[in-house]
Design a protein around this motif. Structure first.
Motif, PDB file in Angstrom:
ATOM      1  N   ILE A 151      77.218  85.022  55.079  1.00 12.99           N
ATOM      2  CA  ILE A 151      76.095  84.134  54.762  1.00 12.99           C
ATOM      3  C   ILE A 151      75.187  84.810  53.740  1.00 12.99           C
ATOM      4  O   ILE A 151      74.725  85.941  53.958  1.00 12.99           O
ATOM      5  CB  ILE A 151      75.267  83.804  56.024  1.00 12.99           C
ATOM      6  CG1 ILE A 151      76.159  83.238  57.128  1.00 12.99           C
ATOM      7  CG2 ILE A 151      74.149  82.821  55.680  1.00 12.99           C
ATOM      8  CD1 ILE A 151      75.463  83.116  58.465  1.00 12.99           C
ATOM      9  N   SER A 152      74.949  84.133  52.623  1.00 16.57           N
ATOM     10  CA  SER A 152      73.988  84.602  51.621  1.00 16.57           C
ATOM     11  C   SER A 152      72.927  83.518  51.448  1.00 16.57           C
ATOM     12  O   SER A 152      73.170  82.491  50.805  1.00 16.57           O
ATOM     13  CB  SER A 152      74.676  84.892  50.284  1.00 16.57           C
ATOM     14  OG  SER A 152      73.730  85.155  49.267  1.00 16.57           O
ATOM     15  N   LYS A 153      71.744  83.746  52.006  1.00 11.89           N
ATOM     16  CA  LYS A 153      70.685  82.735  51.938  1.00 11.89           C
ATOM     17  C   LYS A 153      70.176  82.554  50.511  1.00 11.89           C
ATOM     18  O   LYS A 153      69.839  81.451  50.094  1.00 11.89           O
ATOM     19  CB  LYS A 153      69.546  83.127  52.872  1.00 11.89           C
ATOM     20  CG  LYS A 153      69.924  83.071  54.344  1.00 11.89           C
ATOM     21  CD  LYS A 153      68.756  83.455  55.244  1.00 11.89           C
ATOM     22  CE  LYS A 153      69.154  83.397  56.714  1.00 11.89           C
ATOM     23  NZ  LYS A 153      68.044  83.821  57.599  1.00 11.89           N
ATOM     24  N   SER A 154      70.130  83.649  49.750  1.00 10.46           N
ATOM     25  CA  SER A 154      69.612  83.553  48.382  1.00 10.46           C
ATOM     26  C   SER A 154      70.508  82.704  47.490  1.00 10.46           C
ATOM     27  O   SER A 154      70.046  82.142  46.485  1.00 10.46           O
ATOM     28  CB  SER A 154      69.467  84.954  47.774  1.00 10.46           C
ATOM     29  OG  SER A 154      70.735  85.559  47.595  1.00 10.46           O
ATOM     30  N   ASN A 155      71.775  82.597  47.850  1.00 14.96           N
ATOM     31  CA  ASN A 155      72.716  81.795  47.063  1.00 14.96           C
ATOM     32  C   ASN A 155      73.086  80.484  47.754  1.00 14.96           C
ATOM     33  O   ASN A 155      73.976  79.768  47.279  1.00 14.96           O
ATOM     34  CB  ASN A 155      73.989  82.605  46.781  1.00 14.96           C
ATOM     35  CG  ASN A 155      73.756  83.765  45.846  1.00 14.96           C
ATOM     36  OD1 ASN A 155      73.610  83.589  44.650  1.00 14.96           O
ATOM     37  ND2 ASN A 155      73.690  84.972  46.400  1.00 14.96           N
ATOM     38  N   ASP A 156      72.389  80.203  48.886  1.00 17.90           N
ATOM     39  CA  ASP A 156      72.675  78.965  49.625  1.00 17.90           C
ATOM     40  C   ASP A 156      74.178  78.853  49.885  1.00 17.90           C
ATOM     41  O   ASP A 156      74.816  77.837  49.597  1.00 17.90           O
ATOM     42  CB  ASP A 156      72.196  77.761  48.801  1.00 17.90           C
ATOM     43  CG  ASP A 156      71.749  76.602  49.699  1.00 17.90           C
ATOM     44  OD1 ASP A 156      71.752  76.785  50.931  1.00 17.90           O
ATOM     45  OD2 ASP A 156      71.427  75.541  49.163  1.00 17.90           O
ATOM     46  N   PHE A 157      74.742  79.929  50.448  1.00 16.17           N
ATOM     47  CA  PHE A 157      76.197  80.127  50.415  1.00 16.17           C
ATOM     48  C   PHE A 157      76.733  80.612  51.755  1.00 16.17           C
ATOM     49  O   PHE A 157      76.135  81.474  52.410  1.00 16.17           O
ATOM     50  CB  PHE A 157      76.509  81.157  49.326  1.00 16.17           C
ATOM     51  CG  PHE A 157      77.915  81.669  49.307  1.00 16.17           C
ATOM     52  CD1 PHE A 157      78.895  81.014  48.582  1.00 16.17           C
ATOM     53  CD2 PHE A 157      78.262  82.816  50.011  1.00 16.17           C
ATOM     54  CE1 PHE A 157      80.201  81.493  48.556  1.00 16.17           C
ATOM     55  CE2 PHE A 157      79.557  83.307  50.001  1.00 16.17           C
ATOM     56  CZ  PHE A 157      80.527  82.640  49.266  1.00 16.17           C
ATOM     57  N   ILE A 158      77.892  80.051  52.128  1.00 14.64           N
ATOM     58  CA  ILE A 158      78.657  80.538  53.278  1.00 14.64           C
ATOM     59  C   ILE A 158      80.133  80.630  52.897  1.00 14.64           C
ATOM     60  O   ILE A 158      80.700  79.702  52.316  1.00 14.64           O
ATOM     61  CB  ILE A 158      78.512  79.607  54.502  1.00 14.64           C
ATOM     62  CG1 ILE A 158      77.161  79.813  55.184  1.00 14.64           C
ATOM     63  CG2 ILE A 158      79.632  79.855  55.519  1.00 14.64           C
ATOM     64  CD1 ILE A 158      76.945  78.936  56.396  1.00 14.64           C
ATOM     65  N   LEU A 159      80.726  81.773  53.203  1.00 12.17           N
ATOM     66  CA  LEU A 159      82.179  81.954  53.135  1.00 12.17           C
ATOM     67  C   LEU A 159      82.644  82.269  54.544  1.00 12.17           C
ATOM     68  O   LEU A 159      82.074  83.140  55.198  1.00 12.17           O
ATOM     69  CB  LEU A 159      82.535  83.114  52.202  1.00 12.17           C
ATOM     70  CG  LEU A 159      83.949  83.694  52.318  1.00 12.17           C
ATOM     71  CD1 LEU A 159      84.974  82.745  51.696  1.00 12.17           C
ATOM     72  CD2 LEU A 159      84.036  85.070  51.645  1.00 12.17           C
TER      73      LEU A 159
END
Length: 412
Positions: free
Chosen positions: A113-121
């Motif tokens: 989870i990367s909150k700064s990139n609004d991203f989940i892998l």
């Protein structure tokens, strides 16, 4: 000297003072702490290693390099349904240093989870275990339900050979792709890396090389041994390789009904306690042999796969070297399938660099893997009622008789 005596002599010559065989033994027994810990045999340990590498805050001091390279590699692949708006340039120019990596969150192997990139892998990692159709649907629903505001979601199906995901929303990668990423990082950063970290990751890449059959020294040595001792090796394989698994016992019972060529007829056909790869004789007579390594000598093959509570029969197209020919074959099969016997993904019909494409997959429940009679009964039900093996194979043979793939003596 009769034929039997000659074989005895060749086998004895093969195992006695054989310098190449001694080199192979030494190669296999090279010290590797990850092999001692059996990392190569368990998915959970591969996942632990990968989670460590993907975490930017870990003590490998590679920051977000592994994570970004993995995401970029994934985005190079096609997918039917996208849950993101990312481009490769977005990933390479962004920082993922805030990424949090979780293991076994709600049974998902790896969650990033990367909150700064609004991203989940999130990654479903399958090394030796069976396929997981229902799990993939469950996991993507879990992510969407628990992270409804996330803009970019990348589901990844990671397997030994890079098998296509049995779900339209999942990208797919192979462990060979992980190996390529790590080799690139080690090559470019060796002079700047902590020596202990470099050695540790290098041990892991060596484990992956063996696992994915990309250890060039090992391959060269095995080919040299086979060239000089082919008859002895084939005799050892023919009489020495056995399996006591109920899957293979059941297959042996039904061999006459299958009328097939498996491992005992052709050692290039894969055999294990959980998988049995085979080619119907009628199909084998129409197909050329493959140049690229696969678990079958032919470009189209069936295999049984034993899972925890299910038995699966799969029909698959393998890695044909000529991408145009492979592309043409898949589209030909898809265009001449009025009864929908095949289920080829639309992405596979577009790609000319594909490696593994599933044509048909059906399964049945197995209640007791220790009961051979029960397994035989379930296998017959799968073949006759569920997969419709004879119908599918008869139609496939009729199609291939009108498609110029090559003769059994050709290689493609």
């Amino acid at each position: 000297m009769n034929e039997t005596d000659e074989l005895y002599y060749k086998i004895n010559r093969f195992v006695t003072n054989n310098h190449l065989l001694e080199l192979l033994t030494a190669k296999i027994n090279e010290f590797n702490p990850l092999k001692v810990l059996k990392v190569d045999q368990f998915e959970i340990r591969h996942s632990n290693m990968l989670a460590w590498l993907l975490s930017p805050q870990e003590n490998h001091f590679l920051s977000d390099m592994v994570l970004k390279k993995l995401i970029a590699e994934v985005l190079c692949r096609d997918i039917e349904v996208k849950n993101h708006q990312l481009q490769i340039s977005d990933v390479l120019l962004s920082s993922f240093f805030d990424a949090e990596v979780l293991r076994e969150w709600r049974n998902i192997d790896i969650l990033v989870i990367s909150k700064s990139n609004d991203f989940i892998l999130f990654i479903e990692n399958k090394v030796h275990a069976g396929l997981a159709h229902h799990q993939l649907e469950k996991y993507i629903n879990l992510i969407k339900d628990n992270y409804p505001g996330i803009k970019n979601i990348i589901p990844l199906f990671l397997t030994l050979n890079g098998d296509e995901a049995p779900h339209p929303e999942y990208y797919h990668l192979g462990h060979g792709d992980i190996l390529s990423i790590l080799n690139s990082i080690l090559t470019l950063n060796k002079d700047h890396m902590n020596t202990k970290v470099y050695d540790f990751i290098r041990y892991y890449t060596r484990t992956l090389e063996v696992l994915t059959m990309q250890d060039e020294q090992l391959i060269k040595l095995c080919r040299e041994i086979y060239k000089h001792h082919r008859e002895a090796i084939e005799t050892i394989i023919k009489y020495g390789v056995t399996s006591i698994s109920t899957l293979n016992q059941a297959t042996e019972i039904l061999r006459s009904e299958l009328d097939c060529i498996g491992h005992h007829e052709d050692p290039d056909s894969y055999l294990s306690d959980t998988q049995y790869w085979f080619i119907p004789s009628s199909l084998d007579q129409l197909l050329p042999r493959l140049v690229n390594k696969w678990r079958s000598p032919r470009p189209i093959t069936y295999f049984f796969a034993a899972e925890e509570t299910r038995l699966r029969l799969i029909l698959e197209v393998g890695p044909i070297a000529d991408g145009n020919k492979r592309h043409a074959l898949l589209n030909y099969l898809n265009d001449n399938d009025p009864d929908n016997l095949f289920s080829i993904k639309s992405t596979a019909l577009k790609k000319k660099d594909g490696t593994f494409t599933r044509l048909r997959s059906k399964s049945v429940d197995v209640n007791d893997w220790s009961d051979v009679d029960h397994v035989v009964d379930r296998m017959k039900h799968l073949l006759e009622k569920v997969f419709k093996y004879n119908e599918v194979n008869t139609y496939l043979v009729s199609l291939l008789q009108n498609f110029q793939l090559g003769t059994p003596d050709d290689t493609i």
